[in-house]
Write an enzyme that holds these catalytic residues in place. Sequence first.
Site, PDB file in Angstrom:
ATOM      1  N   CYS A 151       9.163  -6.804   3.011  1.00 14.97           N
ATOM      2  CA  CYS A 151       8.866  -5.739   2.867  1.00 14.97           C
ATOM      3  C   CYS A 151       7.175  -5.070   2.978  1.00 14.97           C
ATOM      4  O   CYS A 151       6.361  -4.101   3.013  1.00 14.97           O
ATOM      5  CB  CYS A 151       9.284  -5.604   0.892  1.00 14.97           C
ATOM      6  SG  CYS A 151      10.666  -6.207   0.754  1.00 14.97           S
ATOM      7  N   HIS A 192       4.322  -2.349   3.514  1.00 15.29           N
ATOM      8  CA  HIS A 192       4.059  -1.744   1.881  1.00 15.29           C
ATOM      9  C   HIS A 192       3.097  -2.258   1.683  1.00 15.29           C
ATOM     10  O   HIS A 192       2.414  -1.295   0.733  1.00 15.29           O
ATOM     11  CB  HIS A 192       5.029  -1.331   1.095  1.00 15.29           C
ATOM     12  CG  HIS A 192       6.020  -0.399   1.296  1.00 15.29           C
ATOM     13  ND1 HIS A 192       6.444   0.405   1.496  1.00 15.29           N
ATOM     14  CD2 HIS A 192       7.193  -0.945   2.626  1.00 15.29           C
ATOM     15  CE1 HIS A 192       7.042   1.263   2.284  1.00 15.29           C
ATOM     16  NE2 HIS A 192       7.604  -0.288   2.295  1.00 15.29           N
ATOM     17  N   ARG A 202      16.982   2.505  -1.613  1.00 12.07           N
ATOM     18  CA  ARG A 202      16.189   2.328  -0.596  1.00 12.07           C
ATOM     19  C   ARG A 202      15.520   1.067  -0.030  1.00 12.07           C
ATOM     20  O   ARG A 202      15.351   0.816   0.920  1.00 12.07           O
ATOM     21  CB  ARG A 202      14.320   2.973  -1.583  1.00 12.07           C
ATOM     22  CG  ARG A 202      13.418   3.214  -0.413  1.00 12.07           C
ATOM     23  CD  ARG A 202      14.080   4.323   0.486  1.00 12.07           C
ATOM     24  NE  ARG A 202      12.438   4.429   2.243  1.00 12.07           N
ATOM     25  CZ  ARG A 202      13.595   4.169   2.647  1.00 12.07           C
ATOM     26  NH1 ARG A 202      14.253   3.655   3.072  1.00 12.07           N
ATOM     27  NH2 ARG A 202      12.095   3.950   3.928  1.00 12.07           N
ATOM     28  N   CYS A 256      16.018  -0.450   3.908  1.00 11.24           N
ATOM     29  CA  CYS A 256      15.093  -0.830   4.657  1.00 11.24           C
ATOM     30  C   CYS A 256      14.733  -1.789   5.198  1.00 11.24           C
ATOM     31  O   CYS A 256      14.662  -2.038   6.093  1.00 11.24           O
ATOM     32  CB  CYS A 256      13.255  -1.705   3.384  1.00 11.24           C
ATOM     33  SG  CYS A 256      12.627  -0.056   2.607  1.00 11.24           S
TER      34      CYS A 256
END
Lengths: 279, 114, 100
Positions: free
Chosen positions: A193, A197, A236, A240
């Site tokens: 992640c 991000h 989401r 992802c």
Amino acid sequence: MKRAWAMIVALATLAPGLAPPAKADPAADLKAFQGYFQTRFPTLALQDYVNGPYNFSANDRAQWKQILEFPPYSFAVDAGKTAFGTKFPDGADYASCFPRGGIGIAQDYPKFDEKTGKVVTLGIAVNECRERHGLKPLSLTKGELADIVAYMTSTSDGKPIHVVIPNDKRAIAAYEAGKEYFYSRRGQLNFSCASCHVQAAGKRLRGQYLAPALGITASFPVYRSKWGDVGTLVRRFIGCNKKVRSVPAKPDSAAYRDLAYFLTYMSNGLPIAGPGARS
Amino acid sequence: MKHTAILLGLAVAVLPAVALAATPQQVAAGEKIATTKSLGNCAACHSFAGAVEPGNVGPALKDVKAMIPDRKTFYAIVFDEQARNPQTVMPAFGKNLILTPRQINEVIDFLYTK
Amino acid sequence: MKRMALVVAAAVLGLGVAHAAGKVDAARAIAGAAAKMKIAAALDDQWTPAIAAFKAAKAADAAGDYAKAEASAKRAEALAAASIAQARSQKRLWQNAVPR
């Protein structure tokens, strides 16, 4: 030989990846996490992060503002309000399951449940309420549950996110598991992640700006043009995971509960801005 | 005439040792891999001439021959950049079986034209 | 003529043996992939391409294309092995990505 071993031990202690994990300290993590972004983007105020990718392009921001003049999530909020206010067959309703009748409480989720020892997201709390009153749980990703959560979140608009990690071994373990999930690379593409991000936040993947992880949960549920409807945070997560070519976890899995717990906690203090709209 | 044939034979024999010029077919195959989402999708993170809506997560691929003169190094970067640079976000296209060795070579052939 | 018939018979027999061997090899490769994928799943790091390759292997096996079944199963196993290596190394490497 002895000397060689001593050197290996010394090296292992020096290498950050091999050092024994430090004692869990969510408050220190939060400070480092928010500090990292503030150093990287010194012109952004903390509350700006809830605008996600639209902090990085005036053009995209203008288009987004235009979309928000007739918010695409308003149907979901209306439908959610109606569903929320409808009595169950046993005469109870959603309001009876939540503190303050479920109004203005979204900023307190995910919550640690001392009885079960598990993290409960707002969506999971809605399903637990239904099951307590003899109703089947709803899909945690979209549809009626996303509508209800969108409505409940709309009543918290602007309230600072306030996720609590109580001094309970199980809560801290859940937080740490969520943190490990967030930073672990997975899938054939080998992304965590954080790869997108944190590390690549504010950069473009094809034409799309990558939203910083800070503030990213504040706008959920979101209406995504790509989806054509409103979806929850867990929807989401699944998207992802698939994108990095990893088999997603189950929507109500411990992995996703803990990830939501860690990730939302990292945005403590930022205002709720959901439901939101994204491309 | 005979001499030319001998020379040609010699040239073919030593070619692999020098650098084999990529064929237009190899370059075209590399371009397809670099721009297709289900293949290499280089354009997701890198800009290069001809890329549609390229990303900027990784460096722009321009004057690639000057950037990475050694083909072996280039191959290693595409195969598994993490082995060289642990914090990179670049996928390990070879190690994780995203592309075959032949596909990696075609991508390199293509990018060396940029 | 007799000789010809013998040659044909031998060829058919040979093919049959090769066919049987292909079936066994495919089955072995599929079992190998399944075992590795079970480990990957337990580590919560199954890759979608491993699932796709495994499905392709099973489909080819059912259709009697044992060479394809074996190749796909070997790819599934290799992908699962790579995901296992990833999951195990990330158990310690993830901490290097945490902002401090």
